[in-house]
Scaffold this motif. Structure first.
Motif, short mmCIF file in Angstrom:
data_model
loop_
_atom_site.label_atom_id
_atom_site.label_comp_id
_atom_site.label_asym_id
_atom_site.label_seq_id
_atom_site.Cartn_x
_atom_site.Cartn_y
_atom_site.Cartn_z
N ASP A 55 -10.17 -4.59 0.71
CA ASP A 55 -10.32 -3.58 -0.35
C ASP A 55 -9.38 -3.83 -1.51
N ILE A 56 -8.13 -4.16 -1.22
CA ILE A 56 -7.16 -4.37 -2.28
C ILE A 56 -7.47 -5.64 -3.07
N SER A 57 -7.85 -6.71 -2.38
CA SER A 57 -8.15 -7.95 -3.09
C SER A 57 -9.38 -7.82 -3.97
N HIS A 58 -10.26 -6.85 -3.66
CA HIS A 58 -11.43 -6.60 -4.50
C HIS A 58 -11.19 -5.46 -5.49
N GLY A 59 -9.96 -4.98 -5.57
CA GLY A 59 -9.62 -3.96 -6.57
C GLY A 59 -10.19 -2.60 -6.26
N CYS A 60 -10.25 -2.22 -5.00
CA CYS A 60 -10.89 -0.95 -4.64
C CYS A 60 -9.92 0.19 -4.35
N LEU A 61 -8.63 -0.06 -4.28
CA LEU A 61 -7.70 1.00 -3.92
C LEU A 61 -6.63 1.18 -4.99
N LYS A 62 -6.66 2.31 -5.66
CA LYS A 62 -5.65 2.59 -6.69
C LYS A 62 -4.29 2.76 -6.04
N GLY A 63 -3.27 2.33 -6.78
CA GLY A 63 -1.90 2.48 -6.30
C GLY A 63 -1.46 1.40 -5.35
N CYS A 64 -2.28 0.39 -5.15
CA CYS A 64 -1.95 -0.71 -4.25
C CYS A 64 -1.72 -1.97 -5.05
N MET A 65 -1.11 -2.94 -4.40
CA MET A 65 -0.81 -4.20 -5.08
C MET A 65 -1.17 -5.36 -4.16
N ASP B 35 -5.46 -2.01 -11.53
CA ASP B 35 -6.01 -2.21 -12.87
C ASP B 35 -6.02 -3.68 -13.27
N LYS B 36 -4.98 -4.41 -12.91
CA LYS B 36 -4.89 -5.83 -13.25
C LYS B 36 -5.95 -6.64 -12.48
N ILE B 37 -6.17 -6.28 -11.22
CA ILE B 37 -7.20 -6.97 -10.44
C ILE B 37 -8.56 -6.76 -11.09
N LEU B 38 -8.86 -5.51 -11.51
CA LEU B 38 -10.14 -5.24 -12.17
C LEU B 38 -10.26 -6.03 -13.47
N GLU B 39 -9.17 -6.10 -14.22
CA GLU B 39 -9.18 -6.87 -15.47
C GLU B 39 -9.46 -8.34 -15.21
N ILE B 40 -8.83 -8.91 -14.20
CA ILE B 40 -9.06 -10.32 -13.85
C ILE B 40 -10.50 -10.53 -13.41
N GLN B 41 -11.02 -9.58 -12.59
CA GLN B 41 -12.40 -9.70 -12.13
C GLN B 41 -13.38 -9.65 -13.29
N TRP C 54 2.73 -9.97 -8.20
CA TRP C 54 2.10 -8.77 -7.66
C TRP C 54 1.13 -8.24 -8.70
N TYR C 55 -0.09 -7.95 -8.28
CA TYR C 55 -1.12 -7.43 -9.18
C TYR C 55 -1.50 -6.02 -8.78
N SER C 56 -1.59 -5.14 -9.76
CA SER C 56 -2.00 -3.77 -9.51
C SER C 56 -3.53 -3.68 -9.48
N VAL D 222 0.84 -1.19 0.00
CA VAL D 222 0.00 0.00 0.00
C VAL D 222 0.87 1.24 0.00
N LYS D 223 0.34 2.31 -0.58
CA LYS D 223 1.02 3.60 -0.50
C LYS D 223 1.06 4.01 0.97
N LYS D 224 2.14 4.65 1.33
CA LYS D 224 2.31 5.03 2.74
C LYS D 224 1.20 5.94 3.25
N ASP D 225 0.63 6.77 2.38
CA ASP D 225 -0.41 7.69 2.84
C ASP D 225 -1.73 6.98 3.16
N LEU D 226 -1.88 5.72 2.75
CA LEU D 226 -3.10 4.96 3.06
C LEU D 226 -3.05 4.29 4.44
N LEU D 227 -1.86 4.25 5.04
CA LEU D 227 -1.72 3.60 6.35
C LEU D 227 -0.85 4.45 7.26
N PRO D 228 -1.48 5.34 8.03
CA PRO D 228 -0.71 6.16 8.96
C PRO D 228 -0.06 5.28 10.04
#
Length: 106
Positions: free
Chosen positions: A67-77, A88-94, A84-86, A45-51
């Motif tokens: 959220d990430i496994s369901h493709g809901c957070l941009k910039g995460c893997m 966009d790739k998670i959405l494509e697979i879904q 490692w899936y981004s 996750v991007k550092k700003d998503l987890l203080p």
């Protein structure tokens, strides 16, 4: 990678509880969710998503995994089957899985 937080001390053998480790990368945190059965899930996750104050919040960590496994957070893997899936790739697979399921029922 450097470990910066561990939600448990020692081994995961007390009361069959799960735990997680947070590792610091350059611009991201890698979170590894561990179980007593040896299963591991990983996200980045991007550092700003987890203080830092949320490192000990197991609910927040679990929510990030969901959220990430369901493709809901941009910039995460999400780490799945040795890759490692981004976002966009998670959405494509879904979408592909949904279209395959749709065709199977038609």
């Amino acid at each position: 990678m450097q470990e910066i937080y561990r939600s448990f001390e020692g081994k995961l053998n007390v009361d069959c509880q799960d735990g997680y480790i947070i590792l610091e990368l350059k611009e991201r945190y890698q979170i590894e969710w561990l179980t007593v059965w040896g299963k591991t899930q990983k996200i980045r996750v991007k550092k700003d998503l987890l203080p830092v104050e949320d490192f000990g919040n197991a609910s927040k960590i679990s929510e990030l995994f969901t959220d990430i496994s369901h493709g809901c957070l941009k910039g995460c893997m999400y780490y799945y089957k040795n890759s490692w899936y981004s976002y966009d790739k998670i959405l494509e697979i879904q979408k592909k899985n949904q279209s395959n399921n749709w065709q199977a029922y038609v």
